[in-house]
Design a protein around this motif. Structure first.
Motif, PDB file in Angstrom:
ATOM      1  N   MET A   1     -14.208 139.955  87.992  1.00  0.00           N
ATOM      2  CA  MET A   1     -13.378 141.022  88.558  1.00  0.00           C
ATOM      3  C   MET A   1     -11.892 140.696  88.400  1.00  0.00           C
ATOM      4  O   MET A   1     -11.088 141.552  88.033  1.00  0.00           O
ATOM      5  N   ILE A   2     -11.502 139.448  88.694  1.00  0.00           N
ATOM      6  CA  ILE A   2     -10.098 139.053  88.556  1.00  0.00           C
ATOM      7  C   ILE A   2      -9.680 139.123  87.094  1.00  0.00           C
ATOM      8  O   ILE A   2      -8.594 139.631  86.768  1.00  0.00           O
ATOM      9  N   LYS A   3     -10.545 138.616  86.206  1.00  0.00           N
ATOM     10  CA  LYS A   3     -10.248 138.635  84.776  1.00  0.00           C
ATOM     11  C   LYS A   3      -9.986 140.052  84.290  1.00  0.00           C
ATOM     12  O   LYS A   3      -9.054 140.301  83.524  1.00  0.00           O
ATOM     13  N   LYS A   4     -10.782 141.001  84.765  1.00  0.00           N
ATOM     14  CA  LYS A   4     -10.662 142.383  84.336  1.00  0.00           C
ATOM     15  C   LYS A   4      -9.326 142.993  84.738  1.00  0.00           C
ATOM     16  O   LYS A   4      -8.789 143.878  84.060  1.00  0.00           O
ATOM     17  N   ASN A   5      -8.765 142.525  85.848  1.00  0.00           N
ATOM     18  CA  ASN A   5      -7.546 143.132  86.380  1.00  0.00           C
ATOM     19  C   ASN A   5      -6.267 142.369  86.036  1.00  0.00           C
ATOM     20  O   ASN A   5      -5.179 142.796  86.447  1.00  0.00           O
ATOM     21  N   ILE A   6      -6.375 141.268  85.301  1.00  0.00           N
ATOM     22  CA  ILE A   6      -5.170 140.514  84.930  1.00  0.00           C
ATOM     23  C   ILE A   6      -4.165 141.398  84.187  1.00  0.00           C
ATOM     24  O   ILE A   6      -2.978 141.412  84.538  1.00  0.00           O
ATOM     25  N   PRO A   7      -4.602 142.172  83.172  1.00  0.00           N
ATOM     26  CA  PRO A   7      -3.632 143.059  82.503  1.00  0.00           C
ATOM     27  C   PRO A   7      -3.014 144.075  83.465  1.00  0.00           C
ATOM     28  O   PRO A   7      -1.829 144.412  83.352  1.00  0.00           O
ATOM     29  N   ASN A   8      -3.808 144.554  84.425  1.00  0.00           N
ATOM     30  CA  ASN A   8      -3.290 145.536  85.384  1.00  0.00           C
ATOM     31  C   ASN A   8      -2.242 144.914  86.300  1.00  0.00           C
ATOM     32  O   ASN A   8      -1.276 145.582  86.689  1.00  0.00           O
ATOM     33  N   PHE A   9      -2.437 143.644  86.663  1.00  0.00           N
ATOM     34  CA  PHE A   9      -1.439 142.957  87.481  1.00  0.00           C
ATOM     35  C   PHE A   9      -0.114 142.831  86.716  1.00  0.00           C
ATOM     36  O   PHE A   9       0.968 142.974  87.288  1.00  0.00           O
ATOM     37  N   ILE A  10      -0.227 142.561  85.417  1.00  0.00           N
ATOM     38  CA  ILE A  10       0.980 142.447  84.588  1.00  0.00           C
ATOM     39  C   ILE A  10       1.658 143.813  84.469  1.00  0.00           C
ATOM     40  O   ILE A  10       2.890 143.917  84.529  1.00  0.00           O
ATOM     41  N   THR A  11       0.856 144.870  84.324  1.00  0.00           N
ATOM     42  CA  THR A  11       1.412 146.226  84.280  1.00  0.00           C
ATOM     43  C   THR A  11       2.120 146.551  85.588  1.00  0.00           C
ATOM     44  O   THR A  11       3.186 147.185  85.588  1.00  0.00           O
ATOM     45  N   ALA A  12       1.530 146.116  86.707  1.00  0.00           N
ATOM     46  CA  ALA A  12       2.166 146.333  88.013  1.00  0.00           C
ATOM     47  C   ALA A  12       3.516 145.622  88.084  1.00  0.00           C
ATOM     48  O   ALA A  12       4.468 146.131  88.696  1.00  0.00           O
ATOM     49  N   ALA A  13       3.613 144.448  87.452  1.00  0.00           N
ATOM     50  CA  ALA A  13       4.886 143.723  87.413  1.00  0.00           C
ATOM     51  C   ALA A  13       5.922 144.512  86.617  1.00  0.00           C
ATOM     52  O   ALA A  13       7.120 144.511  86.956  1.00  0.00           O
ATOM     53  N   ASN A  14       5.476 145.188  85.563  1.00  0.00           N
ATOM     54  CA  ASN A  14       6.339 146.089  84.803  1.00  0.00           C
ATOM     55  C   ASN A  14       6.878 147.186  85.727  1.00  0.00           C
ATOM     56  O   ASN A  14       8.089 147.451  85.756  1.00  0.00           O
ATOM     57  N   LEU A  15       5.992 147.783  86.501  1.00  0.00           N
ATOM     58  CA  LEU A  15       6.385 148.861  87.417  1.00  0.00           C
ATOM     59  C   LEU A  15       7.378 148.380  88.470  1.00  0.00           C
ATOM     60  O   LEU A  15       8.394 149.037  88.730  1.00  0.00           O
ATOM     61  N   VAL A  16       7.108 147.228  89.055  1.00  0.00           N
ATOM     62  CA  VAL A  16       8.010 146.676  90.074  1.00  0.00           C
ATOM     63  C   VAL A  16       9.379 146.385  89.470  1.00  0.00           C
ATOM     64  O   VAL A  16      10.420 146.659  90.084  1.00  0.00           O
ATOM     65  N   SER A  17       9.387 145.843  88.263  1.00  0.00           N
ATOM     66  CA  SER A  17      10.655 145.568  87.586  1.00  0.00           C
ATOM     67  C   SER A  17      11.453 146.849  87.386  1.00  0.00           C
ATOM     68  O   SER A  17      12.678 146.877  87.568  1.00  0.00           O
ATOM     69  N   GLY A  18      10.758 147.928  87.021  1.00  0.00           N
ATOM     70  CA  GLY A  18      11.423 149.210  86.850  1.00  0.00           C
ATOM     71  C   GLY A  18      12.002 149.736  88.152  1.00  0.00           C
ATOM     72  O   GLY A  18      13.125 150.266  88.175  1.00  0.00           O
TER      73      GLY A  18
END
Length: 227
Positions: A1-18
């Motif tokens: 489950m964690i492995k599946k969401n690693i890219p999503n966590f990185i995408t969330a970091a993109n959003l927070v940066s924005g």
């Protein structure tokens, strides 16, 4: 489950940066806004790379990526231009900056459903547009470029780059299927010249690199059509 969401966590970091970048834009701290859009661009690259490495592509990841890109590479550059115009006391003209956000939304929505954009992009990618707009701040030290930061200059840039987002001009995708020179000549030229420009001009060179990317994409397109 964690492995599946690693890219999503990185995408969330993109959003927070924005989101943080928008905060700094509204404070007229354009330098920090540029830093955060650059950080977001790194996250935007990494989420796709991690999804490919981990083989965890998902529809929710695709949609989340577009939503994050809309905030970071669509709304943020619009607020940058808006705040520039506000500082120049442009009045209601400041709101024309959000034309860029609208065009970014169309660009991202079309990308999600357009099967023609595998080996190339159709229209300027939103990260390239955002990097150009946000890093303009580093050109303010050059007095000969002062016209860029006038109301007229900013509105012209907003219109031109908004159109580039949605026009179907084929743009080079820096994706290598092989390392052969003849298949990647324009990609190699962009990378080499970009490194030289950044090495010479540092952050001031980022807008120049984006203009180079647009120019090289146009040359490739018209050379293919001629042949």
């Amino acid at each position: 489950m964690i492995k599946k969401n690693i890219p999503n966590f990185i995408t969330a970091a993109n959003l927070v940066s924005g989101c943080i970048g928008i905060y700094f834009a509204l404070q007229s701290n354009f330098v920090f806004a540029a830093y955060f859009v650059a950080l977001a661009a790194v996250f935007d690259f990494l989420d796709g790379m991690m999804a490919r490495l981990l083989k965890v592509h998902s529809e929710i990841g695709k949609q989340l990526d577009s939503l994050a890109d809309m905030v970071t590479f669509g709304v943020l550059p619009s607020f940058i231009v808006f705040q520039y115009l506000q500082n120049n006391e442009a009045g209601w003209l400041s709101f024309l900056a959000f034309f860029m956000a609208v065009c970014s939304a169309f660009r991202l929505a079309k990308f999600n459903i357009d099967t023609r954009q595998g080996d190339q992009f159709l229209g300027l990618p939103t990260p390239a547009n955002a990097l150009f707009i946000c890093f303009l701040v580093f050109l303010r030290e050059y007095s000969e470029l002062a016209f860029i930061f006038t109301n007229e200059g900013l509105l012209v840039i907003t219109f031109l780059f908004s159109v580039l987002l949605v026009v179907e001009l084929p743009m080079i995708a820096l994706k290598f299927k092989s390392l052969k020179w003849e298949e990647n000549v324009f990609r190699y030229l962009i990378i080499v010249f970009s490194l030289i420009i950044i090495g010479v001009f540092q952050f001031s060179g980022v807008p120049i690199v984006i203009l180079l990317y647009i120019f090289m994409s146009a040359i490739q397109y018209f050379s293919i059509r001629r042949n």
